[in-house]
Design a protein around this motif. Structure first.
Motif, PDB file in Angstrom:
ATOM      1  N   UNK A 262       0.812  -1.222   0.000  1.00  0.00           N
ATOM      2  CA  UNK A 262       0.000   0.000   0.000  1.00  0.00           C
ATOM      3  C   UNK A 262       0.844   1.271   0.000  1.00  0.00           C
ATOM      4  N   UNK A 263       2.099   1.164   0.480  1.00  0.00           N
ATOM      5  CA  UNK A 263       3.008   2.310   0.513  1.00  0.00           C
ATOM      6  C   UNK A 263       4.312   1.908  -0.158  1.00  0.00           C
ATOM      7  N   UNK A 264       4.684   2.593  -1.213  1.00  0.00           N
ATOM      8  CA  UNK A 264       5.854   2.209  -1.997  1.00  0.00           C
ATOM      9  C   UNK A 264       6.806   3.385  -2.135  1.00  0.00           C
ATOM     10  N   UNK A 265       8.096   3.109  -1.921  1.00  0.00           N
ATOM     11  CA  UNK A 265       9.143   4.102  -2.152  1.00  0.00           C
ATOM     12  C   UNK A 265       9.938   3.703  -3.388  1.00  0.00           C
ATOM     13  N   UNK A 266      10.163   4.661  -4.287  1.00  0.00           N
ATOM     14  CA  UNK A 266      10.940   4.433  -5.502  1.00  0.00           C
ATOM     15  C   UNK A 266      12.149   5.363  -5.478  1.00  0.00           C
ATOM     16  N   UNK A 267      13.343   4.805  -5.615  1.00  0.00           N
ATOM     17  CA  UNK A 267      14.550   5.627  -5.704  1.00  0.00           C
ATOM     18  C   UNK A 267      14.976   5.704  -7.165  1.00  0.00           C
TER      19      UNK A 267
ATOM     20  N   UNK B 276      -0.006   4.529  -2.207  1.00  0.00           N
ATOM     21  CA  UNK B 276       0.714   5.755  -1.853  1.00  0.00           C
ATOM     22  C   UNK B 276       2.167   5.620  -2.315  1.00  0.00           C
ATOM     23  N   UNK B 277       2.647   6.589  -3.119  1.00  0.00           N
ATOM     24  CA  UNK B 277       3.961   6.479  -3.753  1.00  0.00           C
ATOM     25  C   UNK B 277       4.839   7.674  -3.388  1.00  0.00           C
ATOM     26  N   UNK B 278       6.093   7.370  -3.018  1.00  0.00           N
ATOM     27  CA  UNK B 278       7.112   8.397  -2.802  1.00  0.00           C
ATOM     28  C   UNK B 278       8.273   8.133  -3.753  1.00  0.00           C
TER      29      UNK B 278
END
Length: 452
Positions: free
Chosen positions: A230-235, A254-256
Motif C-alpha cells: 500500500x506504501x511504496x518508495x521508488x529511488x 501511496x507512492x514516494x
C-alpha cells in the motif's frame, strides 16, 4: 527468418543474442562503426554501417527479402520512420519499433494502426508493468500471466519453518488445492522437474501454475500473507519510475519518489499529481530514514546504475519485511546476481527481447497452433509457452498417456471454456484449448514440438 535489427545498443544486442539462438538470419545496422564491428565479430550476423531509416541502407541489407525489421535505436522518431520505410518497400515485412517517450506511449495504439506496424514496444513501460504486478503480490519472486491474465505462474521461495517443508507434492496437493501444479523446483541452482513423490526442502524456489483465486487460496492455506503493498518508495526518477508511479496511483497505492536532479523532480511533480516527490540522494541512509523507509510495504531501486540498485536493495531488504524490487539492465553477470539472492529483479532489456522473440516464433507458426505467450525463466534455461489449438490435427483427440512426449516437458495446464484443467494421463487436447507447456528444451515453435 531473415531479420534486420536497426540499432546496436544494449537492447539491440540483447535482441540479436536471442534471435540467433532461434536460428534466424540476422543483419544489424547502426551509424556507429565500432558497435557494428563488435556485433559482427561476436555474433554470426552481417553488419552494415549507416542510418537505418535510409532506403539505400535498407536495400543494402536486402530489405526486399526480409521477413521482419526491428528498430531499436535511441530515437523514437528514427525507429518509427525506419519501420514505415520498410513497410512501404516490402508489404509482407513485419515491423517492430521501440518507442519510449511517455507522449508516444499514450498514442501507441493509434501509431501502430496508423503506421501499419506489427508491434510497438516500450521497455520502460513493460518493466513498470512487471514491477506493479510484483508489488501487488509481494510473496512472488516473479509473476507470469497466460491466457489474457486468466492463469498465473509464479515463483516463490519456501519460507523457513513452512508447512511445505518435508512434504511430497502429492501431500501438498491434498492439504491445499488440486487445481494447482508445481512445475519446477530450483534447489541450489539445480532445476528439478518434479513428480508427486518429490519432497520440498527449506529454501527451495517453487514455480506454480493456477488460476489467480486458487493461487491466493494456496498461500492462505500454507499460512503465507499475500497482501499487496500500500506504501511504496521508488529511488530514481527515470522513465520506468514515472510509468510505475502512474500505474500504482491508479490502484490507490501511496507512492514516494526520491530523485537527485531538481529539474527532473519539478517535471515529475507536474506529471504525477498525488505522488510525493523528494529531491535528494536515495542512497543516503539518513534521507531514507527521514522518509520513513521502515513504514514502507514496497521498495523499488530504479536508478540508472545497476550496482547502486543492487547494493541499495540489499540494504533495504534488512529494513523492511515486504517487497523489494531491483531494476537491472545488464544480463551478462546473471550468476553473480543470482548469488546475491535479491528479492525480485526486473530487466527492461530482457523483457523487450522476450516479447520480440515471442512475436518471431508466433510469426513462424503452423496453422494448427500458435505461440500466444512465451517466457524465458532461470536465465533462459527453462521456457514456458502458451499454445492456442485452432485447427483439427493429429495431436487432438489422443490421451496424453498415448502421446510420446519428450522428457523434461510438462503439460502444465489446459484452459478450456474459461476453466483451468491440471491435466492427467487421460486428458486430451481439443480445438479452442489454450495449452501451457513448461520445458527445459529451448526453441519450441509449435505444439508438435512436445513430441519425441
Amino acid at each position: 527468418m531473415q531479420i534486420i535489427v536497426v540499432g546496436c545498443g544494449k537492447v539491440g544486442r540483447n535482441i540479436v543474442t536471442q534471435l540467433i539462438k532461434e536460428d534466424n538470419n540476422v543483419t544489424v545496422i547502426d551509424t556507429n562503426a565500432d558497435l557494428v564491428r563488435t556485433m559482427s565479430t561476436n555474433y554470426d550476423v552481417m553488419g552494415i554501417v549507416g542510418n537505418g531509416s535510409s532506403f539505400n541502407i535498407l536495400r543494402e541489407a536486402d530489405l526486399k527479402h526480409t521477413d521482419m525489421l526491428i528498430a531499436v535505436t535511441e530515437s523514437d522518431e528514427v525507429n518509427l520512420l525506419t519501420c514505415v520505410i520498410a513497410k512501404l518497400n516490402n508489404e509482407r515485412c513485419h515491423t517492430i519499433a521501440r518507442v519510449r517517450s511517455p507522449h508516444y506511449s499514450v498514442e501507441s495504439h493509434y501509431l501502430q494502426k496508423g503506421l501499419n506496424l506489427s508491434m510497438i514496444i516500450n521497455p520502460e513501460l513493460e518493466a513498470a508493468k512487471e514491477m506493479a504486478r510484483l508489488l501487488n503480490f509481494p510473496t512472488a519472486i516473479d509473476i507470469f500471466s497466460f491466457a489474457k491474465d486468466r492463469i498465473d505462474m509464479l515463483r516463490f521461495r519456501v519460507p523457513k519453518n513452512s508447512l511445505l517443508i518435508g512434504r511430497s507434492l502429492r501431500q501438498v496437493g491434498q492439504m491445499t488445492t488440486n487445481n494447482l501444479l508445481v512445475c519446477i523446483i530450483e534447489r541450489n541452482s539445480e532445476i528439478i522437474v518434479p513428480n508427486g513423490d518429490t519432497v520440498i526442502s527449506s529454501g527451495d524456489i517453487l514455480t506454480i501454475i493456477a488460476m489467480p483465486n486458487d493461487v491466493e487460496e494456496f498461500f492462505r492455506k500454507i499460512g503465507v500473507k499475500t497482501n499487496k503493498a500500500d506504501n511504496v518508495m521508488i529511488v530514481g526518477g527515470g522513465a520506468t519510475s514515472y510509468y510505475l508511479a502512474k500505474l500504482l496511483v491508479t490502484h490507490g497505492v501511496s507512492v514516494t519518489i526520491i530523485e537527485k536532479e531538481m529539474a527532473r523532480c519539478e517535471e515529475l511533480v507536474s506529471l504525477l499529481p498525488g505522488v510525493t516527490v523528494d529531491c535528494g540522494d536515495g542512497t543516503d541512509k539518513d534521507l531514507l530514514n527521514e522518509e520513513h523507509l521502515e513504514n514502507m510495504d514496497g521498495f523499488v531501486a530504479c536508478t540508472g546504475i545497476d550496482e547502486v540498485n543492487a547494493i541499495l536493495s540489499l540494504y533495504v531488504m534488512k529494513k523492511i519485511r515486504r517487497k523489494v524490487v531491483t531494476k537491472l539492465n545488464h544480463v551478462d553477470f546473471s550468476d553473480v546476481i543470482d548469488s546475491l539472492q535479491l528479492d525480485s529483479v526486473v530487466n527492461p532489456k530482457e523483457l523487450t527481447a522476450q516479447k520480440i522473440v515471442q512475436y518471431v516464433r508466433a510469426a513462424g507458426n503452423s496453422m494448427e497452433s500458435n505461440v500466444e505467450t512465451l517466457y524465458r525463466l532461470l536465465n533462459g534455461r527453462v521456457e514456458a509457452m502458451e499454445f492456442y489449438i485452432d485447427k483439427d490435427s493429429l495431436i487432438i483427440g489422443q490421451n496424453l498417456n498415448d502421446m510420446k512426449i519428450k522428457d523434461n516437458v510438462i503439460i502444465a495446464g489446459i484452459l478450456r471454456n474459461g476453466k483451468l484443467i491440471i491435466p492427467g494421463g487421460q486428458d486430451e487436447f481439443k480445438i479452442g484449448d489454450t495449452v501451457i507447456v513448461v520445458t527445459t528444451h529451448i526453441g519450441f515453435h509449435d505444439i508438435y514440438n512436445i513430441l519425441k
